[in-house]
Design an enzyme around this catalytic site. Sequence first.
Site, mmCIF file in Angstrom:
data_model
loop_
_atom_site.group_PDB
_atom_site.id
_atom_site.type_symbol
_atom_site.label_atom_id
_atom_site.label_comp_id
_atom_site.label_asym_id
_atom_site.label_seq_id
_atom_site.Cartn_x
_atom_site.Cartn_y
_atom_site.Cartn_z
ATOM 1 C CE LYS A 188 -14.582 1.590 8.964
ATOM 2 N NZ LYS A 188 -14.052 2.830 8.376
ATOM 3 N N GLY A 241 -4.767 2.323 13.500
ATOM 4 C CA GLY A 241 -5.263 3.704 13.511
ATOM 5 C C GLY A 241 -4.777 4.420 14.748
ATOM 6 N N GLY A 246 -8.279 3.146 19.191
ATOM 7 C CA GLY A 246 -7.903 1.821 19.685
ATOM 8 C C GLY A 246 -8.511 1.522 21.042
ATOM 9 C CD GLU A 263 0.500 -0.311 13.097
ATOM 10 O OE1 GLU A 263 0.793 0.759 13.702
ATOM 11 O OE2 GLU A 263 0.298 -0.382 11.894
ATOM 12 C CB CYS A 297 1.961 4.191 12.353
ATOM 13 S SG CYS A 297 2.266 2.719 11.364
ATOM 14 C CD GLU A 398 0.682 8.985 14.861
ATOM 15 O OE1 GLU A 398 -0.466 8.799 15.295
ATOM 16 O OE2 GLU A 398 1.373 8.085 14.355
#
Length: 504
Positions: A188, A241, A246, A263, A297, A398
């Site tokens: 996906k 993501g 997550g 991740e 990331c 982030e």
Amino acid sequence: MQDTARSLTQAQAARRYQLFIDGKFVDSRTRKTFESINPHDRSVVAVVAEGDKNDVDAAVKAARAAFERTWSSTPPGERARFLLRIADLIEANAPELARLESLDAGIPIALSTPIVGECASIFRYWAGMATKIHGLTTDAMRPGQYLGYTLREPLGVVGGITPWNGPLLMASWKTAPALACGNTVVLKPAEHTPMTALELARLAAEAGVPDGVLNVVPGFGPTAGAALAQHPGVDKIAFTGEYVTGRLIVQMSTSNLKTVTLELGGKSPHIIFDDVDLEAAVANALFGLFTFTGQICAAGTRLLVQETLYDRFVHRFVERAQQIAIGDPLDYSTRMGPLASEEQLRKVQRYVEIGKKEGATLRCGGGQPKAPALADGFYFEPTVFTEVDNKMQIAQEEIFGPVGSVIKFHDEEEALRIGNDVIYGLAAGVQTKDIKRAHRLAKQLQAGTVWINTWHMIEPNSPFGGYKLSGYGRENGLAMVEHLTRLKQVWVDLNDFTMDLFAV
Ligand code: NAI
Ligand code: MG
């Protein structure tokens, strides 16, 4: 070369993509579609079938059938040949794939071109691995009496859920290892950048990969993504993501206790000591922070600079940040393209306002570039905040854009404390000429990857993943084989010994 990438775009109307299920391109059950936008000028680059629960279900069923019918029993050497053919086809189609990646995700063509080459390498690496996955004998406890051995078996159906920041690279990371280990895949891709994952499906079909082995269902997170994460027919989810997503994935995985690797994001410290060569340190810091417009990331977003170097570093770093060539991703001279979406642009703008309010000093950037040619795109200037305190929101959260925070430190102990003082632990880096210090810090930094005098080094064999809220599990290399297979223990009695516990 230079003009090719451009003229092709101008000549082309929006492309149309369907879902790829059981070896065929098909419309979604609802017939709904969504648009993928070129972040350079907001034009529509693709109209894409929008997958939903029922499409995911069809894809999972196709993947399960293909697993049972062919893929799990296909000899590893044969699987390797399919993967090698995919690698060759990626290379043969590299200019087009790189162009689509630049159009959809805004990655400069000077970068998307070598990254497509890297995707071919990933498939070749995993083609090599396919024939090296096996169990061990485990008879050491009773030699001669029993034979014990393990079988390393594929899991079944693996679901991949990927973000928009490196679409083909992420699709390759999720697909190549899973297929090499004998699993079938339902992928996906991110709703912002679905094109190259669907191109990969097309190439896999061209390579002769049997129907149902690789399925790609573009769509949105809460619908298609959630359906995949919840599906009882999926044995494992590999997710990249945001950490908030997550967590949801882990919750959804409990339906059938599927395994999950995550991740997630990062706020990686890049620690720069005063013994470095200034020019090299600045170049490395720019590379770590502004590559992909900061949408990586593992970006080195917190620049921890020793106080004795601080002023000289900041001066040169800001000077060079302002010289970065921002522009149309399809120009070969562009080094920094736009952000991937309007949403991401708003997010970055919001964080710049937060940084100013928190009292950090905005040394350069902070807004959209003024060039009229970039006015319609999601462009943002390279932005540097100095005098940042690690407690500030811009140092802790982030941002996922071209925004760096420079933080002053006194000595190694303080650098380490600040470096680890964050919820994430994806990557960290140290620049110093003192090798003892470098290794000391490599051991003490809480991060899945530590870079010494370099940045963004990731190879198909190097385990990649996080500590803390950056997730768990490792992608790439042997570590990934562990996550994509399971062990079965077999015992054989070699001496007709019957354990007749209930003899009367
Ligand atoms: P996201 O985590 O929402 O999306 C990543 C993938 O998960 C996409 O394919 C999305 O459709 C899917 N997804 C979203 N919600 C889902 C759900 N409820 N169930 C199942 N799948 C779901 O990330 P998003 O919104 O695209 O980006 C937001 C922020 O996340 C970025 O600003 C950045 O901070 C971070 N991020 C980190 C990435 C990394 O490489 N570690 C990549 C992308 C984003
Ligand atoms: Mg797009």
